[in-house]
Design a protein around this motif. Structure first.
Motif, PDB file in Angstrom:
ATOM      1  N   LEU A  91       0.825  -1.207   0.000  1.00 18.36           N
ATOM      2  CA  LEU A  91       0.000   0.000   0.000  1.00 18.36           C
ATOM      3  C   LEU A  91       0.861   1.260   0.000  1.00 18.36           C
ATOM      4  N   ASP A  92       1.984   1.220   0.700  1.00 17.62           N
ATOM      5  CA  ASP A  92       2.899   2.367   0.680  1.00 17.62           C
ATOM      6  C   ASP A  92       3.413   2.617  -0.743  1.00 17.62           C
ATOM      7  N   GLU A  93       3.766   1.538  -1.432  1.00 21.04           N
ATOM      8  CA  GLU A  93       4.276   1.694  -2.792  1.00 21.04           C
ATOM      9  C   GLU A  93       3.184   2.203  -3.730  1.00 21.04           C
ATOM     10  N   LEU A  94       1.953   1.729  -3.532  1.00 20.26           N
ATOM     11  CA  LEU A  94       0.853   2.190  -4.383  1.00 20.26           C
ATOM     12  C   LEU A  94       0.516   3.653  -4.107  1.00 20.26           C
ATOM     13  N   ARG A  95       0.624   4.085  -2.858  1.00 19.10           N
ATOM     14  CA  ARG A  95       0.396   5.514  -2.571  1.00 19.10           C
ATOM     15  C   ARG A  95       1.466   6.381  -3.238  1.00 19.10           C
ATOM     16  N   ALA A  96       2.694   5.862  -3.268  1.00 21.36           N
ATOM     17  CA  ALA A  96       3.743   6.589  -3.986  1.00 21.36           C
ATOM     18  C   ALA A  96       3.422   6.630  -5.481  1.00 21.36           C
ATOM     19  N   ARG A  97       2.859   5.553  -5.994  1.00 14.79           N
ATOM     20  CA  ARG A  97       2.441   5.528  -7.393  1.00 14.79           C
ATOM     21  C   ARG A  97       1.346   6.552  -7.637  1.00 14.79           C
ATOM     22  N   LYS A  98       0.417   6.683  -6.664  1.00 15.45           N
ATOM     23  CA  LYS A  98      -0.644   7.684  -6.794  1.00 15.45           C
ATOM     24  C   LYS A  98      -0.046   9.085  -6.891  1.00 15.45           C
ATOM     25  N   SER A  99       0.998   9.356  -6.134  1.00 15.58           N
ATOM     26  CA  SER A  99       1.652  10.668  -6.204  1.00 15.58           C
ATOM     27  C   SER A  99       2.296  10.886  -7.562  1.00 15.58           C
ATOM     28  N   ARG A 100       2.934   9.832  -8.109  1.00 14.75           N
ATOM     29  CA  ARG A 100       3.536   9.963  -9.440  1.00 14.75           C
ATOM     30  C   ARG A 100       2.459  10.213 -10.485  1.00 14.75           C
ATOM     31  N   LEU A 101       1.319   9.530 -10.337  1.00 11.11           N
ATOM     32  CA  LEU A 101       0.212   9.752 -11.255  1.00 11.11           C
ATOM     33  C   LEU A 101      -0.275  11.197 -11.195  1.00 11.11           C
ATOM     34  N   ALA A 102      -0.397  11.718  -9.974  1.00 14.43           N
ATOM     35  CA  ALA A 102      -0.889  13.094  -9.811  1.00 14.43           C
ATOM     36  C   ALA A 102       0.040  14.086 -10.498  1.00 14.43           C
ATOM     37  N   ARG A 103       1.352  13.830 -10.429  1.00 15.46           N
ATOM     38  CA  ARG A 103       2.306  14.722 -11.088  1.00 15.46           C
ATOM     39  C   ARG A 103       2.166  14.662 -12.606  1.00 15.46           C
ATOM     40  N   LEU A 104       1.642  13.547 -13.103  1.00 16.75           N
ATOM     41  CA  LEU A 104       1.406  13.389 -14.532  1.00 16.75           C
ATOM     42  C   LEU A 104       0.011  13.850 -14.934  1.00 16.75           C
ATOM     43  N   GLY A 105      -0.728  14.405 -13.977  1.00 11.66           N
ATOM     44  CA  GLY A 105      -2.040  14.950 -14.269  1.00 11.66           C
ATOM     45  C   GLY A 105      -3.183  13.966 -14.177  1.00 11.66           C
ATOM     46  N   GLU A 106      -2.970  12.821 -13.532  1.00  9.94           N
ATOM     47  CA  GLU A 106      -4.037  11.826 -13.443  1.00  9.94           C
ATOM     48  C   GLU A 106      -4.405  11.529 -11.993  1.00  9.94           C
ATOM     49  N   LYS A 107      -5.720  11.552 -11.736  1.00  8.52           N
ATOM     50  CA  LYS A 107      -6.243  11.187 -10.424  1.00  8.52           C
ATOM     51  C   LYS A 107      -7.492  10.348 -10.618  1.00  8.52           C
ATOM     52  N   TYR A 108      -7.799   9.523  -9.605  1.00  9.53           N
ATOM     53  CA  TYR A 108      -9.005   8.715  -9.615  1.00  9.53           C
ATOM     54  C   TYR A 108      -9.942   9.212  -8.527  1.00  9.53           C
ATOM     55  N   SER A 109     -11.216   9.379  -8.887  1.00 12.79           N
ATOM     56  CA  SER A 109     -12.190   9.887  -7.927  1.00 12.79           C
ATOM     57  C   SER A 109     -12.933   8.780  -7.207  1.00 12.79           C
ATOM     58  N   GLY A 110     -12.858   7.589  -7.707  1.00  9.71           N
ATOM     59  CA  GLY A 110     -13.554   6.473  -7.074  1.00  9.71           C
ATOM     60  C   GLY A 110     -13.152   5.178  -7.731  1.00  9.71           C
ATOM     61  N   ALA A 111     -13.506   4.079  -7.087  1.00 18.09           N
ATOM     62  CA  ALA A 111     -13.128   2.770  -7.615  1.00 18.09           C
ATOM     63  C   ALA A 111     -14.061   1.708  -7.059  1.00 18.09           C
ATOM     64  N   GLY A 112     -14.146   0.614  -7.766  1.00 16.00           N
ATOM     65  CA  GLY A 112     -14.901  -0.540  -7.304  1.00 16.00           C
ATOM     66  C   GLY A 112     -14.145  -1.810  -7.627  1.00 16.00           C
ATOM     67  N   THR A 113     -14.061  -2.712  -6.659  1.00 17.77           N
ATOM     68  CA  THR A 113     -13.376  -3.982  -6.854  1.00 17.77           C
ATOM     69  C   THR A 113     -14.302  -5.120  -6.436  1.00 17.77           C
ATOM     70  N   ARG A 114     -14.386  -6.141  -7.276  1.00 18.41           N
ATOM     71  CA  ARG A 114     -15.192  -7.320  -6.952  1.00 18.41           C
ATOM     72  C   ARG A 114     -14.327  -8.555  -7.172  1.00 18.41           C
ATOM     73  N   VAL A 115     -14.321  -9.451  -6.187  1.00 22.50           N
ATOM     74  CA  VAL A 115     -13.518 -10.663  -6.260  1.00 22.50           C
ATOM     75  C   VAL A 115     -14.431 -11.880  -6.184  1.00 22.50           C
TER      76      VAL A 115
END
Length: 369
Positions: A80-104
């Motif tokens: 999760l720490d690595e994915l949060r860092a990925r989220k920061s890299r995404l934000a610097r590239l102009g991309e953010k997610y407002s919501g998500a859904g996962t089904r297993v």
């Protein structure tokens, strides 16, 4: 050997182990759902009171008969720490997610004494924040995983490992090891030029009328078959099959007007594919690159963000000179962001920014078709 049991039927363990009944299988499924939901939610923007706060972990609520082992808890925190860092890299590239859904969904359970292996399928959708105009509103993928459980002396099950079992290892919520493809062996193949990943990129408009190809048809085909495979072609997504990514890209290009070049299957100057036979260039990552460049049906782009609908992106994850994965562009935003669709893992409209943020050390090759 363990016994493979469909999740609808009753499961039996070896005499030395606890019984895996229907309630236990439900708990396996719920914990798997929590694991992948946590990973997905770590990529979603969550502004509360003007500050970014992590989403509460769903896995922390599992304290009964089925839960994470201490080792796996540490592994999930690291992921999760690595994915949060990925989220920061995404934000610097102009991309953010407002919501998500996962089904297993739980596909099968294999039990051997005090050990259980659980096979699941994850289906995840993420909503792009502030999508405008022709930009896609969502991206999504389907992925398969194998979870390992071990029972203690009391018969309580602990999740001890999570393994992604698809060939692609490319989902945005995965922290995966790169796939390694076999080195190229064809004689004197052309070399693709590596593309830059700097954002924004200098515009390189595509002349959609000069080639005579129908790029909208390419995108429509990829969108139609991203998660339900065309029976007119073989499916290489199975274990040991090598992945279906280039086969899928070739099908899409063929739908838009690429014509067969018949000949020997091993000759990279040839390109053809149907239900009975396929050239290496139709299904192989490196062989496709060699054909596309030598035939002049494609040229290298200087930057991945110059791609437009119908263009192809390939990635060499470990930079060993052998490309590992092929994708086709199905959308491009007014701001210049290309979105790719691909098999292995089955994914639609994933932004190139999320690939670059997920694999910042990889080598990227963009082709103008």
């Amino acid at each position: 050997m363990g016994i493979l049991l469909p999740h609808q039927s009753a499961s039996a363990a070896a005499p030395a182990g606890p019984t895996v009944d229907s309630a236990t299988k439900v708990a396996f499924q719920r914990l798997a759902d929590a694991v992948f939901t946590d990973r997905t939610q770590s990529l979603v923007s969550d502004a509360r009171g003007g500050r970014q706060k992590p989403h509460p972990q769903r896995t922390s609520g599992f304290t009964g008969k089925v839960r994470l082992s201490e080792t796996q808890s540490r592994e999930e925190r690291s992921t999760l720490d690595e994915l949060r860092a990925r989220k920061s890299r995404l934000a610097r590239l102009g991309e953010k997610y407002s919501g998500a859904g996962t089904r297993v969904t739980l596909d099968a359970t294999r039990v051997e004494g005090r050990y259980a292996t659980v096979e699941v399928t994850e289906t995840t959708t993420l909503a792009y924040e502030e999508a405008k105009g022709a930009e896609p509103e969502t991206t999504g993928f389907r992925a398969h995983h194998e979870l390992s459980f071990q029972a203690d002396r009391k018969g309580d099950w602990r999740l001890t490992g999570v393994r992604d079992t698809d060939d692609g290892y490319l989902a945005v919520n995965q922290v995966a090891k790169p796939a390694v493809a076999a080195p190229a062996t064809a004689a004197d193949p052309p070399s693709a030029t590596r593309s830059a990943t700097t954002w924004p990129a200098r515009p390189d408009p595509k002349n959609v009328t000069a080639t005579g190809y129908d790029y909208k048809a390419m995108a429509a085909y990829a969108t139609k078959y991203w998660n339900r495979y065309n029976p007119d072609y073989p499916d290489f997504s199975g274990v040991g099959a090598g992945g279906d990514c280039t086969n899928f890209v070739s099908q899409s290009l063929k739908a838009g007007g690429w014509q067969h070049v018949p000949g020997y299957t091993t000759d990279f100057h040839k390109w053809f594919g149907n239900a009975e036979i396929q050239s290496d260039s139709f299904v192989g990552v490196n062989e496709f690159s060699w054909f596309a460049l030598s035939s002049k049906r494609a040229t290298s782009l200087a930057n991945v963000y110059q791609m437009d609908v119908g263009d192809v992106l390939q990635v060499d994850f470990d930079k060993d000179g052998s490309k590992d994965h092929s994708m086709i562009v199905t959308k491009r935003s007014q701001q210049g962001m290309p979105y790719v669709t691909y098999h292995s893992n089955d994914t639609y409209n994933r932004s190139v920014a999320s690939l670059v943020a997920s694999y910042p050390s990889a080598a990227y090759y963009a082709y103008r078709t």
